[in-house]
Design an enzyme around this catalytic site. Structure first.
Site, PDB file in Angstrom:
ATOM      1  N   HIS A   1       0.818  -1.219   0.000  1.00 18.29           N
ATOM      2  CA  HIS A   1       0.000   0.000   0.000  1.00 18.29           C
ATOM      3  C   HIS A   1       0.849   1.265   0.000  1.00 18.29           C
ATOM      4  CE1 HIS A   1       0.017   1.178   4.341  1.00 18.29           C
ATOM      5  NE2 HIS A   1       0.121  -0.114   4.579  1.00 18.29           N
TER       6      HIS A   1
ATOM      7  N   ASP B   1       5.859   2.337   6.461  1.00 17.38           N
ATOM      8  CA  ASP B   1       4.636   1.535   6.338  1.00 17.38           C
ATOM      9  C   ASP B   1       3.757   2.226   5.303  1.00 17.38           C
ATOM     10  OD1 ASP B   1       2.152   0.347   6.636  1.00 17.38           O
ATOM     11  OD2 ASP B   1       1.897   0.914   8.726  1.00 17.38           O
TER      12      ASP B   1
ATOM     13  N   GLU C   1      -5.346   1.823   2.106  1.00 20.76           N
ATOM     14  CA  GLU C   1      -5.253   0.624   2.952  1.00 20.76           C
ATOM     15  C   GLU C   1      -5.519   0.973   4.399  1.00 20.76           C
ATOM     16  OE1 GLU C   1      -3.353  -2.453   5.553  1.00 20.76           O
ATOM     17  OE2 GLU C   1      -2.951  -0.314   5.449  1.00 20.76           O
ATOM     18  N   GLU C   2      -4.992   2.105   4.826  1.00 16.05           N
ATOM     19  CA  GLU C   2      -5.065   2.463   6.246  1.00 16.05           C
ATOM     20  C   GLU C   2      -6.482   2.810   6.701  1.00 16.05           C
ATOM     21  OE1 GLU C   2      -2.746   2.010   8.282  1.00 16.05           O
ATOM     22  OE2 GLU C   2      -0.805   2.217   7.299  1.00 16.05           O
TER      23      GLU C   2
ATOM     24  N   ASP D   1       3.655  -6.151   3.257  1.00 19.11           N
ATOM     25  CA  ASP D   1       3.367  -5.103   4.243  1.00 19.11           C
ATOM     26  C   ASP D   1       4.415  -5.171   5.341  1.00 19.11           C
ATOM     27  OD1 ASP D   1       2.063  -3.021   5.600  1.00 19.11           O
ATOM     28  OD2 ASP D   1       0.092  -3.798   5.095  1.00 19.11           O
TER      29      ASP D   1
ATOM     30  N   HIS E   1       3.460   3.302  12.820  1.00 25.78           N
ATOM     31  CA  HIS E   1       2.499   4.410  12.958  1.00 25.78           C
ATOM     32  C   HIS E   1       3.052   5.560  13.793  1.00 25.78           C
ATOM     33  CE1 HIS E   1      -1.459   2.495  11.391  1.00 25.78           C
ATOM     34  NE2 HIS E   1      -0.416   2.144  10.675  1.00 25.78           N
TER      35      HIS E   1
END
Lengths: 351, 331
Positions: A66, A176, A208-209, A231, A315
């Protein structure tokens, strides 16, 4: 563009879920020389295709990493020019006070997430995490000039330069899952020198998130015989259980669980062996939290597998990985693609 | 247009039981379009061919409303109930509900020590029956009821039950009335089951295969006393959605809507809604994906029997829909 430079460029560029379009030119430049076709779909998925050499019907493999990153969005410009904001994707408010951000208004505007000085806290207040409604961004402007540059709905990203740490570790925002996108580019570089039979779709998925939306629509359109999500997995660090984390620079990690077709997993293991890449195993008992979870249930079902790159501090604005793991993941993907042939695809049945 | 809003808000149609409101809308739109059909879920789908080589544009407004459903009837004739969609127990005390067959009831509560204990399980409906047998003459298990919330004209603003999303339906009907020539092939869908998971839009968008999707729905405002932070206000124009909890609108479509509003001096405001979702999310996810956006009507007291909208905003929304459909949509 060379893979490592692409990771730096992607990490430092802005592409919050639903607003990935700023990254597409970089992908077109990097992937263009290696693929036969590229397009952007309605949701912002970047879909590249490398056509297999044989005559049709050819098996098809979809690789998905992603492109989007978590971020924030302006909800209000208050009467003194402070910006109120909400999150897009899983932003942890604990890390926000004191952070530098970039506000993507009419022009890019640096800002900081302000906070009360400790001297002025009420008793007990220091022990509590700040609530979203208490957070604000200061761009240095009063209400009227702020209104001219910033509008409700403007995006906010972490302002964080890409940093090379010792020992080949790289740190930055949005690793990410831009590292997965870079692994797909490395895969293409390997495939140039390898024999393979399949059509390969390389999808840098959007959104995606916020629920794997890009994977849902792109898989529906591509109807692949096999799908892999590339991922990130949790890297090891103090305070987190070793059972659920993986060391950096020891290779990518293969998922096992209901989201992973055993024969796809088996072929990934074989590919790792053939490629000389060490891999770990990640147990994913339920939803994998990756694009593969959505790809698997597209139309009448897609056999899926998951390759994860260990990443510390997920994150946050300082996501940290070993670039050697990204290179290993790319090589592993190429060996996997090369191993997908007609008999393998026909054998993906349960009988 | 107030009469149209009155008629639509007063029609009956909790999610899954939309037949009465569907018939009302069917009658209104039949003269305005080429073809009307109803799909398996109950979506009312109207087609109006374009005059040129435009896009297939799906416009969606949901015709279902929140409501309650009877789960049990006790010996004394009181009804217990569950919710259809997002019903807040705190908004129910003393309100009245009306069943499809015309029976009405008052919502009462068992005594509770604190308001936070006020859950749906503590509430009951009193239909004026003195026994189970008397109640069962009027209603049965599984019967749905909607809020009793008459239309009231407050001048600049109007209030009624089910403004969410009959105001969207009214705007779509009015836009069909006012639209002259459009190059686009228009698919106007009055969707079902939005309040229980954006479900009617999902099947209708799959079937319609649009090039572009626009939902018309209500949004919250931040202009009531001490309300949560939100920039949208009543009376400041059509709200063009950037994001809600269910989707991020297609950036190109959102910008196009802003450009249309600016070009025609239609008052508009940008909207970021932190909670809640819209049919546009389901349209966006249909098949290989559809560019989708939302034109929202700023509203107060959503999901109560007294939902309020501003007529100037309603007019702005109608204009924005019409002007968008009259011109090219290049994203």
């Amino acid at each position: 563009m060379e893979a490592r430079q692409l990771l730096k460029a992607l990490s430092e560029a802005a592409g919050v879920s639903g607003f990935e379009h700023g990254l597409h030119p970089k992908l077109q430049e990097a992937f263009g020389p290696w693929v036969d076709d590229m397009r952007i779909d309605a949701l912002g998925n970047f879909i590249a295709k490398k056509t297999g050499p044989g005559s049709p019907p050819r098996p098809s493999v979809m690789l998905a990493a992603h492109l989007d990153e978590i971020g924030m969005m302006v909800t209000k410009i208050d009467e003194r020019g402070f910006l109120r904001f909400t999150r897009v994707g899983g932003v942890d408010q604990r890390i926000l006070p004191g952070l530098e951000v970039m506000v993507h208004g009419r022009q890019a505007l640096p800002g900081i997430i302000g906070t009360k000085p400790p001297h002025l806290l009420a008793p007990g207040e220091a022990a509590k995490a700040m609530k979203w409604e208490d957070l604000f961004i200061d761009v240095g402007l009063g209400a009227d000039p702020a209104q001219e540059v910033v509008a409700v709905g403007d995006l906010v990203t972490f302002a964080r330069p890409y940093t090379e740490l010792a020992n080949g570790l790289q740190s930055g925002k949005a690793m990410d899952d831009r590292c997965g996108v870079v692994a797909m580019l490395i895969c293409l570089e390997w495939l140039k020198r390898m024999h393979f039979a399949a059509d390969v779709y390389l999808v840098a998925t959007a959104q995606e998130e916020i629920g794997g939306k890009g994977a849902i629509v792109s898989t529906y359109g591509l109807v692949p015989d096999v799908g892999l999500a590339i991922d990130v997995g949790h890297g090891d660090s103090p305070g987190v259980s070793e059972d659920h984390t993986f060391p950096l620079d020891k290779g990518p990690v293969l998922g096992v669980g209901p989201n992973i077709h055993p024969k796809v997993h088996g072929l990934l293991q074989k590919a790792a062996k053939d490629a000389g890449v060490s891999v770990g195993t990640e147990v994913l008992p339920g939803s994998s939290g990756t694009d593969a979870w959505l790809m698997q249930v597209s139309r009448d079902g897609v056999p899926t597998g998951i390759v994860s790159i260990p990443l510390r501090y997920m994150h946050t604005s300082v996501e940290t990985l070993s670039f050697a793991d990204v290179e290993r993941a790319g090589k592993l993907l190429a060996f996997f693609v090369a191993a997908v042939d007609g008999p393998f695809v026909e054998g993906l049945t349960w009988s | 247009m107030k009469e149209l809003i009155r008629e639509l808000t007063q029609a009956f149609g909790p999610s899954g039981s939309e037949a009465p409101v569907r018939e009302t809308i069917d009658t209104l739109i039949r003269p305005l379009v080429k073809e009307v059909r109803t799909d398996a879920l109950g979506n009312l789908i109207a087609f109006r061919p374009g005059t040129g080589s435009g896009k297939r544009v799906m416009l969606a407004a949901h015709m279902d409303e929140i409501g309650v459903i009877v789960t049990a009837i006790d010996d004394k004739g009181f009804l217990r109930f569950s919710n259809i969609g997002g019903v807040n127990a705190l908004a129910l005390i003393g309100t009245r509900v009306v069943f499809a067959g015309g029976a009405a009831g008052v919502i009462g509560s068992e005594p509770v020590d604190e308001l936070k204990d006020l859950k749906l399980e503590k509430l009951f409906i009193d239909v004026g029956a003195s026994s189970r047998a008397a109640a069962e003459k009027q209603v049965g298990i599984g019967d749905m009821a909607a809020f009793h919330g008459p239309f009231q004209d407050l001048g600049d603003r109007v209030v009624a039950k089910a403004m969410d999303d009959r105001i969207g339906c009214a705007i779509l009907v009015q836009a069909l009335r006012e639209l002259q020539d459009s190059p686009h092939h228009l698919i106007a869908v009055f969707t079902v089951q939005e309040e229980v998971g954006l479900r009617g839009a999902r099947t209708s968008a799959y079937g319609a295969e649009p090039d572009v999707g626009i939902a018309l729905d209500v949004t919250r405002v931040g202009d009531t006393p001490k309300s949560r932070t939100m920039e949208v206000s009543m009376g400041k124009g059509a709200a063009i959605k950037v994001k809600d909890a269910s989707l991020i609108c297609h950036v190109g479509l959102r910008r196009h809507l802003v450009e249309v509003a600016k070009a025609h001096q239609i008052p508009y405001q940008l909207e970021v809604l932190e909670r809640g979702g819209t049919d546009a999310s389901s349209i966006q996810m249909a098949r290989s994906g559809v560019p989708a956006g939302v034109i929202s009507i700023p509203s107060r007291y959503i999901h109560t029997p007294s939902e309020m909208v501003d007529m100037a905003d309603v007019r702005s929304c109608v204009q924005l829909v019409v002007k968008t459909l009259e011109g090219p949509i290049d994203l």
